[in-house]
Design an enzyme around this catalytic site. Sequence first.
Site, PDB file in Angstrom:
ATOM      1  N   PRO A  10     -26.132 -76.839 -58.478  1.00 26.71           N
ATOM      2  CA  PRO A  10     -25.875 -76.754 -59.910  1.00 26.71           C
ATOM      3  C   PRO A  10     -26.714 -75.708 -60.637  1.00 26.71           C
ATOM      4  O   PRO A  10     -27.909 -75.548 -60.377  1.00 26.71           O
ATOM      5  CB  PRO A  10     -26.239 -78.165 -60.416  1.00 26.71           C
ATOM      6  CG  PRO A  10     -27.071 -78.758 -59.350  1.00 26.71           C
ATOM      7  CD  PRO A  10     -26.596 -78.152 -58.058  1.00 26.71           C
ATOM      8  N   ASN A  11     -26.019 -75.027 -61.519  1.00 29.60           N
ATOM      9  CA  ASN A  11     -26.589 -74.036 -62.460  1.00 29.60           C
ATOM     10  C   ASN A  11     -26.963 -72.713 -61.811  1.00 29.60           C
ATOM     11  O   ASN A  11     -27.356 -71.783 -62.508  1.00 29.60           O
ATOM     12  CB  ASN A  11     -27.798 -74.633 -63.216  1.00 29.60           C
ATOM     13  CG  ASN A  11     -27.395 -75.801 -64.085  1.00 29.60           C
ATOM     14  OD1 ASN A  11     -26.428 -75.701 -64.838  1.00 29.60           O
ATOM     15  ND2 ASN A  11     -28.074 -76.921 -63.962  1.00 29.60           N
ATOM     16  N   ARG A  18     -30.482 -66.114 -67.641  1.00 26.14           N
ATOM     17  CA  ARG A  18     -31.573 -66.743 -68.400  1.00 26.14           C
ATOM     18  C   ARG A  18     -32.767 -66.942 -67.467  1.00 26.14           C
ATOM     19  O   ARG A  18     -32.630 -66.843 -66.251  1.00 26.14           O
ATOM     20  CB  ARG A  18     -31.137 -68.126 -68.927  1.00 26.14           C
ATOM     21  CG  ARG A  18     -30.107 -68.060 -70.026  1.00 26.14           C
ATOM     22  CD  ARG A  18     -29.846 -69.433 -70.588  1.00 26.14           C
ATOM     23  NE  ARG A  18     -29.753 -70.432 -69.507  1.00 26.14           N
ATOM     24  CZ  ARG A  18     -29.246 -71.652 -69.655  1.00 26.14           C
ATOM     25  NH1 ARG A  18     -28.789 -72.039 -70.798  1.00 26.14           N
ATOM     26  NH2 ARG A  18     -29.206 -72.491 -68.652  1.00 26.14           N
ATOM     27  N   TYR A  23     -36.592 -66.968 -62.239  1.00 30.02           N
ATOM     28  CA  TYR A  23     -35.595 -66.762 -61.186  1.00 30.02           C
ATOM     29  C   TYR A  23     -35.242 -65.295 -60.940  1.00 30.02           C
ATOM     30  O   TYR A  23     -34.424 -65.006 -60.072  1.00 30.02           O
ATOM     31  CB  TYR A  23     -34.318 -67.548 -61.521  1.00 30.02           C
ATOM     32  CG  TYR A  23     -34.559 -69.044 -61.638  1.00 30.02           C
ATOM     33  CD1 TYR A  23     -34.951 -69.796 -60.534  1.00 30.02           C
ATOM     34  CD2 TYR A  23     -34.409 -69.708 -62.863  1.00 30.02           C
ATOM     35  CE1 TYR A  23     -35.194 -71.158 -60.635  1.00 30.02           C
ATOM     36  CE2 TYR A  23     -34.630 -71.073 -62.978  1.00 30.02           C
ATOM     37  CZ  TYR A  23     -35.030 -71.781 -61.862  1.00 30.02           C
ATOM     38  OH  TYR A  23     -35.267 -73.143 -61.960  1.00 30.02           O
ATOM     39  N   ASN A  79     -29.612 -74.149 -51.206  1.00 28.41           N
ATOM     40  CA  ASN A  79     -30.351 -74.257 -52.459  1.00 28.41           C
ATOM     41  C   ASN A  79     -29.608 -75.305 -53.275  1.00 28.41           C
ATOM     42  O   ASN A  79     -28.608 -74.997 -53.934  1.00 28.41           O
ATOM     43  CB  ASN A  79     -30.423 -72.926 -53.201  1.00 28.41           C
ATOM     44  CG  ASN A  79     -31.327 -73.037 -54.433  1.00 28.41           C
ATOM     45  OD1 ASN A  79     -31.684 -74.140 -54.859  1.00 28.41           O
ATOM     46  ND2 ASN A  79     -31.696 -71.905 -55.003  1.00 28.41           N
ATOM     47  N   ALA A  82     -31.260 -78.699 -58.741  1.00 27.45           N
ATOM     48  CA  ALA A  82     -31.927 -79.934 -59.186  1.00 27.45           C
ATOM     49  C   ALA A  82     -31.557 -81.138 -58.315  1.00 27.45           C
ATOM     50  O   ALA A  82     -32.308 -82.125 -58.284  1.00 27.45           O
ATOM     51  CB  ALA A  82     -31.584 -80.196 -60.642  1.00 27.45           C
ATOM     52  N   GLU A 103     -33.896 -75.458 -46.279  1.00 24.55           N
ATOM     53  CA  GLU A 103     -33.959 -75.740 -47.722  1.00 24.55           C
ATOM     54  C   GLU A 103     -34.544 -74.508 -48.404  1.00 24.55           C
ATOM     55  O   GLU A 103     -35.587 -74.004 -47.972  1.00 24.55           O
ATOM     56  CB  GLU A 103     -34.864 -76.958 -47.956  1.00 24.55           C
ATOM     57  CG  GLU A 103     -35.131 -77.225 -49.431  1.00 24.55           C
ATOM     58  CD  GLU A 103     -36.097 -78.392 -49.642  1.00 24.55           C
ATOM     59  OE1 GLU A 103     -36.433 -79.098 -48.665  1.00 24.55           O
ATOM     60  OE2 GLU A 103     -36.511 -78.579 -50.795  1.00 24.55           O
ATOM     61  N   HIS A 105     -35.584 -72.465 -52.108  1.00 20.55           N
ATOM     62  CA  HIS A 105     -35.781 -72.389 -53.556  1.00 20.55           C
ATOM     63  C   HIS A 105     -36.243 -70.983 -53.908  1.00 20.55           C
ATOM     64  O   HIS A 105     -37.133 -70.434 -53.249  1.00 20.55           O
ATOM     65  CB  HIS A 105     -36.804 -73.411 -54.023  1.00 20.55           C
ATOM     66  CG  HIS A 105     -36.385 -74.802 -53.675  1.00 20.55           C
ATOM     67  ND1 HIS A 105     -35.355 -75.437 -54.326  1.00 20.55           N
ATOM     68  CD2 HIS A 105     -36.801 -75.634 -52.693  1.00 20.55           C
ATOM     69  CE1 HIS A 105     -35.173 -76.621 -53.772  1.00 20.55           C
ATOM     70  NE2 HIS A 105     -36.030 -76.765 -52.776  1.00 20.55           N
ATOM     71  N   ARG A 112     -44.668 -75.729 -60.118  1.00 26.85           N
ATOM     72  CA  ARG A 112     -43.958 -76.020 -61.366  1.00 26.85           C
ATOM     73  C   ARG A 112     -44.142 -77.501 -61.749  1.00 26.85           C
ATOM     74  O   ARG A 112     -45.100 -78.124 -61.328  1.00 26.85           O
ATOM     75  CB  ARG A 112     -42.474 -75.626 -61.199  1.00 26.85           C
ATOM     76  CG  ARG A 112     -42.311 -74.129 -60.895  1.00 26.85           C
ATOM     77  CD  ARG A 112     -40.856 -73.734 -60.772  1.00 26.85           C
ATOM     78  NE  ARG A 112     -40.138 -73.932 -62.025  1.00 26.85           N
ATOM     79  CZ  ARG A 112     -38.792 -73.911 -62.123  1.00 26.85           C
ATOM     80  NH1 ARG A 112     -38.048 -73.692 -61.042  1.00 26.85           N
ATOM     81  NH2 ARG A 112     -38.207 -74.104 -63.288  1.00 26.85           N
TER      82      ARG A 112
HETATM   83  O1  CA2 Z   1     -36.106 -72.433 -57.463  1.00 23.50           O
HETATM   84  C1  CA2 Z   1     -34.970 -72.806 -57.164  1.00 23.50           C
HETATM   85  O2  CA2 Z   1     -34.185 -72.140 -56.502  1.00 23.50           O
HETATM   86  C2  CA2 Z   1     -34.470 -74.161 -57.690  1.00 23.50           C
HETATM   87  O3  CA2 Z   1     -33.738 -74.794 -56.644  1.00 23.50           O
HETATM   88  C3  CA2 Z   1     -33.567 -73.842 -58.865  1.00 23.50           C
HETATM   89  C4  CA2 Z   1     -33.073 -75.079 -59.618  1.00 23.50           C
HETATM   90  C5  CA2 Z   1     -34.220 -76.020 -59.948  1.00 23.50           C
HETATM   91  O4  CA2 Z   1     -33.707 -77.219 -60.512  1.00 23.50           O
HETATM   92  C6  CA2 Z   1     -35.045 -76.354 -58.723  1.00 23.50           C
HETATM   93  O5  CA2 Z   1     -36.122 -77.205 -59.107  1.00 23.50           O
HETATM   94  C7  CA2 Z   1     -35.597 -75.095 -58.092  1.00 23.50           C
HETATM   95  C8  CA2 Z   1     -32.399 -74.687 -60.927  1.00 23.50           C
HETATM   96  C9  CA2 Z   1     -31.316 -73.684 -60.795  1.00 23.50           C
HETATM   97  C10 CA2 Z   1     -30.934 -73.240 -62.166  1.00 23.50           C
HETATM   98  O6  CA2 Z   1     -30.882 -71.842 -62.157  1.00 23.50           O
HETATM   99  C11 CA2 Z   1     -30.849 -71.183 -63.345  1.00 23.50           C
HETATM  100  C12 CA2 Z   1     -30.902 -69.828 -63.274  1.00 23.50           C
HETATM  101  C13 CA2 Z   1     -30.882 -69.076 -64.432  1.00 23.50           C
HETATM  102  C14 CA2 Z   1     -30.792 -69.711 -65.650  1.00 23.50           C
HETATM  103  C15 CA2 Z   1     -30.745 -71.079 -65.724  1.00 23.50           C
HETATM  104  C16 CA2 Z   1     -30.768 -71.822 -64.560  1.00 23.50           C
END
Ligand code: CA2
Length: 148
Positions: A10-11, A18, A23, A79, A82, A103, A105, A112
């Site tokens: 997700p996301n 953003r 990221y 990946n 969340a 896995e 990230h 974090r």
């Molecule tokens: O660091 C990672 O790759 C995560 O898996 C990314 C997830 C987060 O919930 C994990 O704790 C760590 C979130 C992905 C959301 O990605 C976005 C990217 C740009 C803008 C908003 C969200």
Amino acid sequence: MKTVFVLNGPNLNLLGTREPQVYGSQTLDDVQVLCERACAANGFALEFRQTNHEGTLVDWLHEAGHLHAAGTLAGVILNAGAYTHTSVALHDAIKGTGITLIELHISNVHAREAFRHHSYISPVAKSVMAGFGVNGYALAIAGLAGMQ
Ligand code: CA2
């Protein structure tokens, strides 16, 4: 030729739009190109996907399990976003399939918020990659090549 599944949760479709300080500025399309290049360099075919739905990730892990049983899967890079921190369903789907799963990230989740420090995926993963930015995807593909 064996296949690498790169599954994004997700996301991650928002990548590059953003939170660039967390990221980076590359989009998910850029990550796909990076994975295509890394797979070509290592003699793998690539299946690259993203979904915002937990059950769809479960279905894709089952699909990867079928390829593993047929001997045509190099491994899965997941990946789970969340869902990493919440999903017993993903843990159960991975467990028992016998797939080699990394896995991944983009960020260093351990540097974090505390709620990102626990993973339901880590106990059933072969390896964990975190904090290398999107280049972690290429590193994970090279890692899979070393495991064949
Ligand atoms: O660091 C990672 O790759 C995560 O898996 C990314 C997830 C987060 O919930 C994990 O704790 C760590 C979130 C992905 C959301 O990605 C976005 C990217 C740009 C803008 C908003 C969200």
